[in-house]
Design an enzyme around this catalytic site. Structure first.
Site, PDB file in Angstrom:
ATOM      1  N   ASN A 117      14.718 -45.970  31.236  1.00 41.11           N
ATOM      2  CA  ASN A 117      14.801 -47.149  31.950  1.00 41.11           C
ATOM      3  C   ASN A 117      14.158 -47.196  33.393  1.00 41.11           C
ATOM      4  OD1 ASN A 117      16.709 -45.287  32.641  1.00 41.11           O
ATOM      5  ND2 ASN A 117      18.372 -46.974  32.879  1.00 41.11           N
ATOM      6  N   LYS A 142      10.364 -32.856  31.129  1.00 43.90           N
ATOM      7  CA  LYS A 142      10.037 -33.195  29.699  1.00 43.90           C
ATOM      8  C   LYS A 142       9.922 -34.726  29.796  1.00 43.90           C
ATOM      9  CE  LYS A 142      11.775 -33.842  25.631  1.00 43.90           C
ATOM     10  NZ  LYS A 142      11.792 -35.273  24.917  1.00 43.90           N
ATOM     11  N   HIS A 144       9.510 -38.763  28.998  1.00 41.79           N
ATOM     12  CA  HIS A 144      10.265 -39.479  27.903  1.00 41.79           C
ATOM     13  C   HIS A 144       9.182 -40.109  26.901  1.00 41.79           C
ATOM     14  CE1 HIS A 144      12.868 -42.299  25.938  1.00 41.79           C
ATOM     15  NE2 HIS A 144      13.864 -41.764  26.511  1.00 41.79           N
ATOM     16  N   GLY A 198      20.150 -40.494  30.684  1.00 40.66           N
ATOM     17  CA  GLY A 198      19.903 -41.091  29.540  1.00 40.66           C
ATOM     18  C   GLY A 198      21.386 -41.293  28.759  1.00 40.66           C
ATOM     19  N   SER A 199      21.256 -41.192  27.498  1.00 45.66           N
ATOM     20  CA  SER A 199      22.702 -41.304  26.690  1.00 45.66           C
ATOM     21  C   SER A 199      23.736 -40.326  26.902  1.00 45.66           C
ATOM     22  CB  SER A 199      21.994 -41.334  25.124  1.00 45.66           C
ATOM     23  OG  SER A 199      21.808 -40.215  24.764  1.00 45.66           O
ATOM     24  N   GLU A 222      23.232 -38.110  34.519  1.00 43.22           N
ATOM     25  CA  GLU A 222      23.914 -39.420  34.724  1.00 43.22           C
ATOM     26  C   GLU A 222      23.493 -40.207  33.414  1.00 43.22           C
ATOM     27  OE1 GLU A 222      21.564 -41.638  37.592  1.00 43.22           O
ATOM     28  OE2 GLU A 222      22.484 -43.391  36.430  1.00 43.22           O
ATOM     29  N   CYS A 259      21.611 -48.360  34.796  1.00 43.07           N
ATOM     30  CA  CYS A 259      23.201 -47.701  34.701  1.00 43.07           C
ATOM     31  C   CYS A 259      24.343 -48.075  35.663  1.00 43.07           C
ATOM     32  CB  CYS A 259      22.942 -46.300  35.135  1.00 43.07           C
ATOM     33  SG  CYS A 259      22.156 -46.220  36.812  1.00 43.07           S
ATOM     34  N   GLU A 350      29.932 -47.704  27.003  1.00 36.70           N
ATOM     35  CA  GLU A 350      28.740 -48.464  27.169  1.00 36.70           C
ATOM     36  C   GLU A 350      27.697 -49.223  26.510  1.00 36.70           C
ATOM     37  OE1 GLU A 350      25.374 -47.120  30.455  1.00 36.70           O
ATOM     38  OE2 GLU A 350      24.728 -46.350  28.634  1.00 36.70           O
TER      39      GLU A 350
HETATM   40  P1  NAP Z   1      18.366 -40.289  25.145  1.00 32.12           P
HETATM   41  O1  NAP Z   1      18.444 -40.361  23.768  1.00 32.12           O
HETATM   42  O2  NAP Z   1      19.496 -39.695  25.639  1.00 32.12           O
HETATM   43  O3  NAP Z   1      16.957 -39.463  25.577  1.00 32.12           O
HETATM   44  C1  NAP Z   1      16.526 -38.964  26.942  1.00 32.12           C
HETATM   45  C2  NAP Z   1      15.901 -37.676  26.678  1.00 32.12           C
HETATM   46  O4  NAP Z   1      16.666 -36.784  26.341  1.00 32.12           O
HETATM   47  C3  NAP Z   1      14.745 -37.987  25.813  1.00 32.12           C
HETATM   48  O5  NAP Z   1      13.579 -37.146  26.277  1.00 32.12           O
HETATM   49  C4  NAP Z   1      15.437 -37.320  24.671  1.00 32.12           C
HETATM   50  O6  NAP Z   1      14.425 -36.357  23.888  1.00 32.12           O
HETATM   51  C5  NAP Z   1      16.236 -36.096  25.313  1.00 32.12           C
HETATM   52  N1  NAP Z   1      17.169 -35.942  24.384  1.00 32.12           N
HETATM   53  C6  NAP Z   1      18.273 -36.649  24.018  1.00 32.12           C
HETATM   54  N2  NAP Z   1      19.220 -36.019  23.233  1.00 32.12           N
HETATM   55  C7  NAP Z   1      18.753 -34.566  23.185  1.00 32.12           C
HETATM   56  C8  NAP Z   1      19.651 -33.506  22.525  1.00 32.12           C
HETATM   57  N3  NAP Z   1      20.555 -33.415  22.074  1.00 32.12           N
HETATM   58  N4  NAP Z   1      18.782 -32.409  22.874  1.00 32.12           N
HETATM   59  C9  NAP Z   1      17.460 -32.221  23.790  1.00 32.12           C
HETATM   60  N5  NAP Z   1      17.025 -33.239  24.251  1.00 32.12           N
HETATM   61  C10 NAP Z   1      17.739 -34.534  24.126  1.00 32.12           C
HETATM   62  O7  NAP Z   1      18.046 -41.566  26.007  1.00 32.12           O
HETATM   63  P2  NAP Z   1      17.131 -42.765  25.760  1.00 32.12           P
HETATM   64  O8  NAP Z   1      16.148 -42.438  24.801  1.00 32.12           O
HETATM   65  O9  NAP Z   1      16.568 -43.161  26.985  1.00 32.12           O
HETATM   66  O10 NAP Z   1      17.898 -44.076  25.283  1.00 32.12           O
HETATM   67  C11 NAP Z   1      18.881 -44.230  24.206  1.00 32.12           C
HETATM   68  C12 NAP Z   1      20.236 -44.569  24.748  1.00 32.12           C
HETATM   69  O11 NAP Z   1      20.773 -44.056  26.001  1.00 32.12           O
HETATM   70  C13 NAP Z   1      19.916 -46.203  25.293  1.00 32.12           C
HETATM   71  O12 NAP Z   1      19.999 -47.211  24.138  1.00 32.12           O
HETATM   72  C14 NAP Z   1      21.322 -46.282  26.086  1.00 32.12           C
HETATM   73  O13 NAP Z   1      22.577 -46.603  25.522  1.00 32.12           O
HETATM   74  C15 NAP Z   1      21.500 -44.851  26.873  1.00 32.12           C
HETATM   75  N6  NAP Z   1      20.813 -44.616  28.024  1.00 32.12           N
HETATM   76  C16 NAP Z   1      21.629 -45.018  29.205  1.00 32.12           C
HETATM   77  C17 NAP Z   1      21.107 -44.984  30.449  1.00 32.12           C
HETATM   78  C18 NAP Z   1      22.156 -45.012  31.852  1.00 32.12           C
HETATM   79  O14 NAP Z   1      21.427 -45.009  32.557  1.00 32.12           O
HETATM   80  N7  NAP Z   1      23.237 -45.239  31.592  1.00 32.12           N
HETATM   81  C19 NAP Z   1      19.734 -44.831  30.806  1.00 32.12           C
HETATM   82  C20 NAP Z   1      18.976 -44.574  29.528  1.00 32.12           C
HETATM   83  C21 NAP Z   1      19.425 -44.546  28.220  1.00 32.12           C
HETATM   84  P3  NAP Z   1      13.457 -37.029  22.543  1.00 32.12           P
HETATM   85  O15 NAP Z   1      12.284 -37.176  23.504  1.00 32.12           O
HETATM   86  O16 NAP Z   1      13.331 -36.070  21.639  1.00 32.12           O
HETATM   87  O17 NAP Z   1      14.015 -38.152  22.264  1.00 32.12           O
END
Ligand code: NAP
Length: 483
Positions: A117, A142, A144, A198-199, A222, A259, A350
């Site tokens: 985001n 790493k 996104h 992220g998530s 975060e 966030c 969330e």
């Molecule tokens: P994400 O799925 O958490 O991914 C963020 C990064 O972390 C990506 O590079 C992902 O790798 C990596 N990752 C995720 N799970 C991992 C694991 N188990 N082991 C190693 N690496 C891992 O977040 P997103 O793609 O940005 O968005 C998905 C959801 O996260 C959104 O729909 C939202 O609900 C939430 N989010 C929340 C915030 C906030 O500020 N609160 C911000 C962004 C997103 P890959 O490259 O392989 O996918």
């Protein structure tokens, strides 16, 4: 591959950590300049990859170059190392006190996960990268997968800045790849800390992985916050339209993909609360649907909205239906009684996007119960008059245990980058509420103190030498000064 990357980062660390503040400042300023040099091409690429508006991208770019320059000024001035000096007391009885001095030093290679985001401000040259580089830590980003071209362009800009300012090879490296690569980077023995946005699932998985290593390391993740807003009776009696419009604008800014998006609003049942809801629904409804960052985030949004509005006794006031373009986010609002909210833990999680849940409490006691049950948050907001907030000071006291930033009569979005900002909060908002991800104090995540006992002057870092050659603020024998 991961081993080669971390070996290179570690070799860079051994020389980068000795580079003085002025040189690091040149590097950080060069990063800002190189990002600006990418010009309109960068804006176009980000717009294509993220669907963000040009104005949002331009403002995010200035925030990014701004924090690079902010960290440059911080390390150039130098007092951030928190130098302390307790001079020797050889005649102290029963035991003499040795000469002891202390300051902060960088941890070592840091792995940063770019955020979906914030393609600039929390990705390749984002706040985590800039603060780690300022601290003296090499960074492995790493990227996104949602904005690979943006990430590659910014990585090239950082490489260029590193070359132009003579930084050691490996001070910054950029990697793309899936979950396995990210996990291998975190698990590698030479990695010393991790920055993540992220998530909750992703952040917690990486945190757990880091704690299971033979040598555990800190993960500054975060993750998840619903940023509760509490409406006190006077704010609803006097002018319910004011908070309604402000909160609707905050909820829908950037299609709620912040966030700090205010996803939970609560108040005690009253005519004023009903009027607030009317104004709020009208204001939210007037916002046109807009594209979300990527299809995964849009799918996740509608899935979480569905899960929320189909939970027992939730009323769907303003349905967020994925009509037409499935990438578009439609703002939505639902309502639930406090008793049902308290019985349904998923309602406290969330929903990432422009969706809010309004919780109706029967009385002050029930509102206190809801506040007590809230998980950790980045922010909590109170709307009301000063005297009334004093009257309900017990809530403020409770909210202090829940969030890193407390707001009165304002909105949580629009995080100012400044020394007094706290962007972090108790789990699940972040994995370590003692630190901030925004503002100069973000540097403190990537350092540790080292004490020097009985060191001759010639072996001390400049920051701790007696004549204070850098002219930094220090605490000597309990007194602040530059002496
Ligand atoms: P994400 O799925 O958490 O991914 C963020 C990064 O972390 C990506 O590079 C992902 O790798 C990596 N990752 C995720 N799970 C991992 C694991 N188990 N082991 C190693 N690496 C891992 O977040 P997103 O793609 O940005 O968005 C998905 C959801 O996260 C959104 O729909 C939202 O609900 C939430 N989010 C929340 C915030 C906030 O500020 N609160 C911000 C962004 C997103 P890959 O490259 O392989 O996918």
């Amino acid at each position: 591959m991961v081993d080669t990357i971390l070996q290179k980062a570690q070799t860079a660390f051994l020389s980068y950590k000795r580079i003085n503040g002025k040189e690091k400042a040149r590097f950080l300023r060069a990063i800002a300049d190189e990002i600006e040099n990418l010009g309109p091409n960068l804006i176009e690429v980000i717009a294509q990859e993220t669907h963000l508006s040009e104005s949002r991208i331009v403002s995010e770019r200035s925030r990014t170059t701004g924090h690079c320059r902010m960290f440059a000024s911080l390390v150039e001035e130098g007092s951030w190392v928190e130098a302390r000096w307790d001079t020797a007391l050889p005649n102290r009885t029963p035991t003499p006190q040795p000469d002891i001095r202390k300051m902060l030093h960088p941890l070592g290679p840091v792995v940063v996960f770019g955020a979906a985001n914030f393609p600039l401000a929390y990705s390749t040259a984002g706040g985590d990268t800039a603060s780690a580089l300022a601290a003296g830590c090499p960074v492995v980003v790493k990227g996104h997968p949602a904005h690979p071209a943006t990430s590659a362009m910014v990585a090239q800009a950082i490489d260029q800045a590193a070359r132009h300012t003579g930084m050691p090879e490996g001070v910054f490296q950029h990697v793309s790849g899936g979950i396995e690569i990210g996990q291998a980077l975190v698990a590698h023995p030479l990695t010393r800390a991790v920055g993540f946005t992220g998530s909750l699932a992703g952040g917690k998985a990486l945190f757990d992985l880091a704690q299971q290593r033979p040598v555990p390391i800190p993960v500054f993740a975060e993750m998840s916050s619903i940023n509760p807003v509490i409406l006190l009776p006077t704010s609803l009696q006097t002018n319910p339209e004011l908070p309604a419009k402000a909160l609707a604008a905050s909820l829908t800014t950037g299609m709620g993909q912040f966030c700090t998006c205010p996803g939970l609003v609560m108040g005690v049942r009253s005519a004023g609360l009903d009027q607030f809801i009317d104004h709020y629904l009208r204001a939210v409804q007037s916002v046109a649907p807009g594209p979300m960052l990527h299809s995964g985030i849009a799918e996740n949004y509608y899935q979480r909205v569905h899960q929320t509005v189909t939970a027992t006794k939730v009323t769907n006031l303003l349905p967020a239906n994925p009509r037409g373009n499935p990438l578009h986010g439609h703002p939505g609002v639902a309502m639930v009684a406090a008793a049902d909210f308290l019985m349904t833990p998923s309602l406290q999680e969330e929903v990432f996007g422009p969706f809010a849940l309004v919780v109706i409490c029967e009385d002050r006691h029930e509102l206190t119960q809801v506040i007590s049950h809230l998980p950790g948050q980045l922010t909590c907001t109170l709307w009301g008059e000063e005297a009334e907030i004093q009257q309900y000071s017990g809530w403020l006291n409770l909210l202090m245990e829940k969030a890193g930033r407390l707001i009165i009569n304002g909105v949580p979005t629009g995080v100012e980058v400044c020394p007094s900002m706290q962007h972090g909060g108790p789990f699940p908002a972040t994995t370590d509420a003692r630190f901030t991800a925004v503002g100069p104090d973000a540097i403190k995540r990537f350092v540790r103190p080292i004490a020097y006992q009985n060191f001759p002057d010639s072996l001390l870092p400049a920051e701790l030498q007696p004549h204070n050659p850098l002219g930094i603020w220090r605490i000597k024998d309990g007194q602040w000064g530059k002496d």
